[in-house]
Design a protein around this motif. Structure first.
Motif, PDB file in Angstrom:
ATOM      1  N   TYR A 159      36.022  31.081  17.644  1.00 53.50           N
ATOM      2  CA  TYR A 159      35.332  31.963  16.344  1.00 53.50           C
ATOM      3  C   TYR A 159      37.037  33.099  16.240  1.00 53.50           C
ATOM      4  CZ  TYR A 159      30.711  31.431  19.222  1.00 53.50           C
ATOM      5  OH  TYR A 159      29.971  30.726  19.350  1.00 53.50           O
ATOM      6  N   THR A 161      38.995  36.117  15.240  1.00 54.69           N
ATOM      7  CA  THR A 161      39.184  37.190  16.274  1.00 54.69           C
ATOM      8  C   THR A 161      38.852  37.705  16.065  1.00 54.69           C
ATOM      9  OG1 THR A 161      41.468  37.407  15.355  1.00 54.69           O
ATOM     10  CG2 THR A 161      40.960  35.617  17.837  1.00 54.69           C
ATOM     11  N   SER A 162      38.708  38.842  14.698  1.00 55.38           N
ATOM     12  CA  SER A 162      38.337  39.924  14.769  1.00 55.38           C
ATOM     13  C   SER A 162      36.962  39.897  12.980  1.00 55.38           C
ATOM     14  CB  SER A 162      38.618  40.765  14.095  1.00 55.38           C
ATOM     15  OG  SER A 162      39.791  40.256  13.114  1.00 55.38           O
ATOM     16  N   ILE A 193      35.944  39.940  26.298  1.00 55.82           N
ATOM     17  CA  ILE A 193      36.446  38.864  25.925  1.00 55.82           C
ATOM     18  C   ILE A 193      36.426  39.256  24.347  1.00 55.82           C
ATOM     19  CG2 ILE A 193      37.181  36.691  27.652  1.00 55.82           C
ATOM     20  CD1 ILE A 193      34.443  35.900  26.791  1.00 55.82           C
ATOM     21  N   THR A 194      34.970  40.030  24.490  1.00 57.02           N
ATOM     22  CA  THR A 194      34.483  40.639  23.121  1.00 57.02           C
ATOM     23  C   THR A 194      34.434  41.709  23.131  1.00 57.02           C
ATOM     24  OG1 THR A 194      32.314  39.652  23.338  1.00 57.02           O
ATOM     25  CG2 THR A 194      33.413  38.371  22.103  1.00 57.02           C
ATOM     26  N   THR A 246      35.463  41.765  18.046  1.00 59.62           N
ATOM     27  CA  THR A 246      36.399  41.830  17.815  1.00 59.62           C
ATOM     28  C   THR A 246      35.901  40.495  19.235  1.00 59.62           C
ATOM     29  OG1 THR A 246      37.805  42.759  20.426  1.00 59.62           O
ATOM     30  CG2 THR A 246      38.543  44.207  18.038  1.00 59.62           C
ATOM     31  N   SER A 247      37.366  39.298  19.204  1.00 58.35           N
ATOM     32  CA  SER A 247      37.064  38.409  20.360  1.00 58.35           C
ATOM     33  C   SER A 247      38.392  37.342  20.752  1.00 58.35           C
ATOM     34  CB  SER A 247      36.009  37.112  19.635  1.00 58.35           C
ATOM     35  OG  SER A 247      36.210  36.144  20.474  1.00 58.35           O
ATOM     36  N   ASP A 248      38.387  37.343  21.852  1.00 63.56           N
ATOM     37  CA  ASP A 248      39.700  36.160  22.123  1.00 63.56           C
ATOM     38  C   ASP A 248      38.937  34.317  21.648  1.00 63.56           C
ATOM     39  OD1 ASP A 248      37.942  35.127  23.659  1.00 63.56           O
ATOM     40  OD2 ASP A 248      39.203  34.925  24.897  1.00 63.56           O
ATOM     41  N   THR A 252      31.612  35.392  20.912  1.00 64.45           N
ATOM     42  CA  THR A 252      31.126  36.014  19.780  1.00 64.45           C
ATOM     43  C   THR A 252      30.129  37.336  19.534  1.00 64.45           C
ATOM     44  OG1 THR A 252      31.129  36.439  17.326  1.00 64.45           O
ATOM     45  CG2 THR A 252      29.716  34.506  18.699  1.00 64.45           C
ATOM     46  N   PRO A 253      30.066  37.828  19.165  1.00 63.76           N
ATOM     47  CA  PRO A 253      28.727  38.930  20.070  1.00 63.76           C
ATOM     48  C   PRO A 253      27.724  38.360  18.974  1.00 63.76           C
ATOM     49  CG  PRO A 253      30.659  40.532  19.245  1.00 63.76           C
ATOM     50  CD  PRO A 253      31.352  38.705  19.146  1.00 63.76           C
TER      51      PRO A 253
END
Length: 277
Positions: A159, A161-162, A193-194, A246-248, A252-253
């Motif tokens: 996904y 990362t932002s 992670i999110t 944000t995500s690593d 994803t949210p």
């Protein structure tokens, strides 16, 4: 949306077996002649003469491990002298092995094949850490097959990362009293992670958090939650929000819905019926 990425895992040492009969230069470790990022075809392993043998090699660990593995490819650069023979890629995981299709090229050619996980099931990054890759070389009695390069390519999805987005005016065309609160529901917001945050506006230009701090944000949480907006003292037909995620890269949210809670209109008029007789 997801992004498709690739990692190349090169050979770093011999592993469970090295049975291919020949290596050039003589005496070299087999993995060391097939590990080049760019093959030069001056060093290689070879076999044939009416027989077939195989090597398997350990691979370097992945440089990163985000996202979901989509497929794993074994790439071999090989050729077979004119006659019968082939080079067949393979993967080994623990004691399980799987082979690809044998290829026969009359000049040095790179061939990449997608192979399933040895033993079945879905790929994990732990599998990639423990994976071995190799090939079998066989040729007719008076011919040889050659292998100068071998690597594994891992194709995986991640996904972004932002990311951010801004709403339209949620109260357009409505006359409402005080705006009391803002509710939302995240069906997925994996902790660690999110992240997600939100800011509010009456004109889509100037933004505030729930405490009235200009350019401020409110941190959001998983599940259903409500943010108190009463201290802003806002009312009227204009309300916007914007969010940043944000995500690593591995998740994803997932936002399901938002709601704005308001009071009844602060003013209005009506015409009654004639009630006297």
């Amino acid at each position: 949306h997801r992004l498709i990425r690739r990692q190349r895992q090169m050979c770093i040492r011999d592993r469970d077996y090295t049975n291919i009969s020949g290596v050039e230069p003589t005496g070299a470790e087999h993995w060391s002649v097939v590990d080049e990022e760019t093959a030069d075809d001056s060093d290689y392993v070879y076999d044939g003469f009416g027989d077939a043998h195989a090597d398997v090699y350990a691979l370097e660990d992945p440089t990163s491990q985000p996202g979901e593995i989509q497929e794993v490819k074994v790439c071999t650069r090989s050729y077979v002298e004119v006659g019968e023979g082939e080079v067949t890629p393979r993967l080994r995981l623990g004691t399980n092995e799987i082979e690809g299709s044998g290829v026969t090229y009359s000049s040095w050619t790179l061939d990449c094949q997608t192979l399933d996980r040895p033993g079945g099931g879905s790929w994990t990054w732990t599998d990639i850490n423990n994976l071995q890759a190799g090939a079998e070389i066989g040729a007719s009695p008076d011919r040889k097959g050659y292998l100068s390069q071998l690597y594994v390519e891992v194709i995986y999805s991640t996904y972004p990362t932002s990311g951010s987005f801004q709403s339209t005016n949620l109260l357009e065309g409505q006359s409402v009293g005080p705006i009391w609160s803002f509710s939302y529901y995240f069906s997925s917001l994996p902790d660690g992670i999110t992240t997600a945050k939100v800011s509010f506006s009456r004109d889509g230009t100037n933004w505030f958090n729930s405490a009235g701090t200009a350019d401020g944000w409110d941190t959001m949480s998983a599940g259903e939650n409500t943010i108190d907006l009463s201290s802003l003292g806002w009312e009227g037909p204009n309300f916007y929000y914007k969010m940043e995620f944000t995500s690593d890269g591995s998740a994803t949210p997932v936002l399901e819905w938002v709601k704005v809670h308001t009071n009844y209109p602060s003013s209005g008029n009506f015409v009654s019926q004639i009630l006297d007789t």
